[in-house]
Enzyme design. Sequence first.
Site, PDB file in Angstrom:
ATOM      1  CB  SER A 140      73.229 -19.427   5.628  1.00 48.97           C
ATOM      2  OG  SER A 140      72.400 -19.033   6.701  1.00 48.97           O
ATOM      3  CE1 TYR A 153      75.840 -14.319   5.445  1.00 49.78           C
ATOM      4  CE2 TYR A 153      73.730 -14.865   6.439  1.00 49.78           C
ATOM      5  CZ  TYR A 153      75.045 -15.192   6.157  1.00 49.78           C
ATOM      6  OH  TYR A 153      75.555 -16.409   6.568  1.00 49.78           O
TER       7      TYR A 153
HETATM    8  N1  LIG Z   1      77.933 -18.393  12.344  1.00 50.89           N
HETATM    9  C1  LIG Z   1      76.726 -18.452  11.835  1.00 50.89           C
HETATM   10  O1  LIG Z   1      75.722 -18.189  12.519  1.00 50.89           O
HETATM   11  C2  LIG Z   1      76.543 -18.892  10.396  1.00 50.89           C
HETATM   12  C3  LIG Z   1      75.301 -19.400  10.008  1.00 50.89           C
HETATM   13  C4  LIG Z   1      75.113 -19.823   8.706  1.00 50.89           C
HETATM   14  C5  LIG Z   1      76.150 -19.723   7.794  1.00 50.89           C
HETATM   15  N2  LIG Z   1      77.345 -19.206   8.187  1.00 50.89           N
HETATM   16  C6  LIG Z   1      78.407 -19.095   7.171  1.00 50.89           C
HETATM   17  O2  LIG Z   1      79.506 -19.865   7.574  1.00 50.89           O
HETATM   18  C7  LIG Z   1      80.693 -19.348   6.978  1.00 50.89           C
HETATM   19  C8  LIG Z   1      81.789 -19.231   8.032  1.00 50.89           C
HETATM   20  O3  LIG Z   1      81.399 -18.265   8.979  1.00 50.89           O
HETATM   21  P1  LIG Z   1      81.705 -18.399  10.550  1.00 50.89           P
HETATM   22  O4  LIG Z   1      80.415 -18.475  11.233  1.00 50.89           O
HETATM   23  O5  LIG Z   1      82.715 -19.434  10.790  1.00 50.89           O
HETATM   24  O6  LIG Z   1      82.277 -16.931  10.820  1.00 50.89           O
HETATM   25  P2  LIG Z   1      83.718 -16.388  11.270  1.00 50.89           P
HETATM   26  O7  LIG Z   1      84.158 -17.070  12.489  1.00 50.89           O
HETATM   27  O8  LIG Z   1      83.570 -14.908  11.266  1.00 50.89           O
HETATM   28  O9  LIG Z   1      84.661 -16.835  10.065  1.00 50.89           O
HETATM   29  C9  LIG Z   1      84.681 -16.191   8.823  1.00 50.89           C
HETATM   30  C10 LIG Z   1      85.951 -16.560   8.096  1.00 50.89           C
HETATM   31  O10 LIG Z   1      85.968 -15.884   6.818  1.00 50.89           O
HETATM   32  C11 LIG Z   1      87.220 -15.215   6.677  1.00 50.89           C
HETATM   33  N3  LIG Z   1      87.083 -14.016   5.853  1.00 50.89           N
HETATM   34  C12 LIG Z   1      86.276 -12.938   6.084  1.00 50.89           C
HETATM   35  N4  LIG Z   1      86.484 -12.011   5.142  1.00 50.89           N
HETATM   36  C13 LIG Z   1      87.442 -12.504   4.302  1.00 50.89           C
HETATM   37  C14 LIG Z   1      88.086 -12.003   3.143  1.00 50.89           C
HETATM   38  N5  LIG Z   1      87.782 -10.793   2.641  1.00 50.89           N
HETATM   39  N6  LIG Z   1      89.025 -12.761   2.545  1.00 50.89           N
HETATM   40  C15 LIG Z   1      89.351 -13.987   3.044  1.00 50.89           C
HETATM   41  N7  LIG Z   1      88.765 -14.515   4.123  1.00 50.89           N
HETATM   42  C16 LIG Z   1      87.820 -13.781   4.740  1.00 50.89           C
HETATM   43  C17 LIG Z   1      87.618 -14.858   8.109  1.00 50.89           C
HETATM   44  O11 LIG Z   1      89.028 -14.722   8.233  1.00 50.89           O
HETATM   45  P3  LIG Z   1      89.852 -13.339   8.230  1.00 50.89           P
HETATM   46  O12 LIG Z   1      89.087 -12.353   9.041  1.00 50.89           O
HETATM   47  O13 LIG Z   1      91.158 -13.773   8.815  1.00 50.89           O
HETATM   48  O14 LIG Z   1      89.983 -12.965   6.785  1.00 50.89           O
HETATM   49  C18 LIG Z   1      87.196 -16.114   8.854  1.00 50.89           C
HETATM   50  O15 LIG Z   1      88.187 -17.105   8.754  1.00 50.89           O
HETATM   51  C19 LIG Z   1      80.298 -18.027   6.336  1.00 50.89           C
HETATM   52  O16 LIG Z   1      80.121 -18.227   4.938  1.00 50.89           O
HETATM   53  C20 LIG Z   1      78.974 -17.700   6.992  1.00 50.89           C
HETATM   54  O17 LIG Z   1      78.137 -16.912   6.159  1.00 50.89           O
HETATM   55  C21 LIG Z   1      77.573 -18.807   9.476  1.00 50.89           C
END
Ligand SMILES: NC(=O)c1ccc[n+]([C@@H]2O[C@H](COP(=O)([O-])OP(=O)(O)OC[C@H]3O[C@@H](n4cnc5c(N)ncnc54)[C@H](OP(=O)(O)O)[C@@H]3O)[C@@H](O)[C@H]2O)c1
Length: 259
Positions: A140, A153
Site C-alpha cells: 500500500s 496496518y
Molecule cells: N482499498 C484500499 O484503499 C487499499 C489501499 C491500499 C492497499 N490495499 C490492500 O489491497 C488488498 C485488497 O484489499 P481490497 O481493497 O480489495 O479490500 P476488500 O474488498 O475488503 O478485499 C479483501 C479481500 O481479502 C479477503 N480476506 C479478508 N480476510 C481474510 C482471511 N482471514 N482469509 C482469507 N481471505 C481474507 C476478503 O475475502 P473474505 O472476506 O471472503 O475472506 C477479500 O476478498 C489488501 O491487502 C489491502 O490492504 C487496499
Amino acid sequence: MITKTALITGASSGIGLELAKLFAKNGFYLILVARSEERLEKLADELRYEHHVQVATFAKDLTDLNEIQSLFQIIEEENIFIDFLVNNAGFGDYGYFVESDWHKIHQMINLNMTSLTYMTHLFLQRMKKEGRGRIMNIASTAAFQPGPLMAVYFATKSYVLNFSEALFEELKEFNITVTTYCPGATATNFSNEANTNNSKLFKNRKLPTAAKVAEYGFMAMMQGKRLAIYGFMNRVMVFSTRFTPRSIVLKITKFILKE
Ligand SMILES: NC(=O)c1ccc[n+]([C@@H]2O[C@H](COP(=O)([O-])OP(=O)(O)OC[C@H]3O[C@@H](n4cnc5c(N)ncnc54)[C@H](OP(=O)(O)O)[C@@H]3O)[C@@H](O)[C@H]2O)c1
C-alpha cells in the site's frame, strides 16, 4: 500452448476479484482463495462461462496457517504448478491503538504479514525448482511512512514492502520476479472493514475503482517490475516522504487520516 495458473488470495471482492477477472480474460487457469465460499463460487462460474478457463475455489481463513498448509497440500497432490502467486488478502483497522481490539489487530498481523510470508515460502520452493515464476505482494502507499491512527496496518504494509523488495533481489538469479504493488485509497470494501469511511483519506473523495487499480498491478506483475505505485499523486507523495523530516511526515499523515 501450456496454460499458466495463477493463485489469488482475497479474490472474493475488491482488487483481488478484479485481478481474477484480468487473469481469466488473459487465459490463465485460476485458484481463488478467500473465506466467502459463495462469493468465490459465483465469481468462478462467471469466469468459466465468460472466458472458458478452469477455476478452482478454496474457502480458507488465511490467518490460520493449518488452512494454508492444507491448501498447499491439495495443490501439490494435484501436481499444479503456480506460475503466478498474488498475495492480496489483507485488511486494516482505524483508530487509536490503545483503544483497538486485540483480536482484530492480531488477525491483521497474521493475515497481512504471516500468511503472506508463509504462502510465499511454500509456493517459492517449486518456482525455484522450475526456474520461473512471478509473485505479486499487495502492500500500500501506507508502506512508506508510519501511520498514526492506523499504526499497525501501516506497519504491516511496511513489512510487506521491505520483505518483498528484498526477495526481488534474492530471486533474480532464479528467474523469479517479486512485484510489490502499492495502491493508494481505492473504492472497495476495505474502508468498511477498517472503519475508515470518515477519515479524510476516504471521505468525499473520488477514489479509483478496484478495476483500474487491478489493471495497473496486473501490468506491473506481467512486466516483472520490482515496485509499482498506483496513481501520479500517490507517486509524488511517496517520493516527497524521502525528503521531508520524519516528524513532519508523522503530523501530515495523522492529519490526513483524521476524521
Ligand atoms: N482499498 C484500499 O484503499 C487499499 C489501499 C491500499 C492497499 N490495499 C490492500 O489491497 C488488498 C485488497 O484489499 P481490497 O481493497 O480489495 O479490500 P476488500 O474488498 O475488503 O478485499 C479483501 C479481500 O481479502 C479477503 N480476506 C479478508 N480476510 C481474510 C482471511 N482471514 N482469509 C482469507 N481471505 C481474507 C476478503 O475475502 P473474505 O472476506 O471472503 O475472506 C477479500 O476478498 C489488501 O491487502 C489491502 O490492504 C487496499
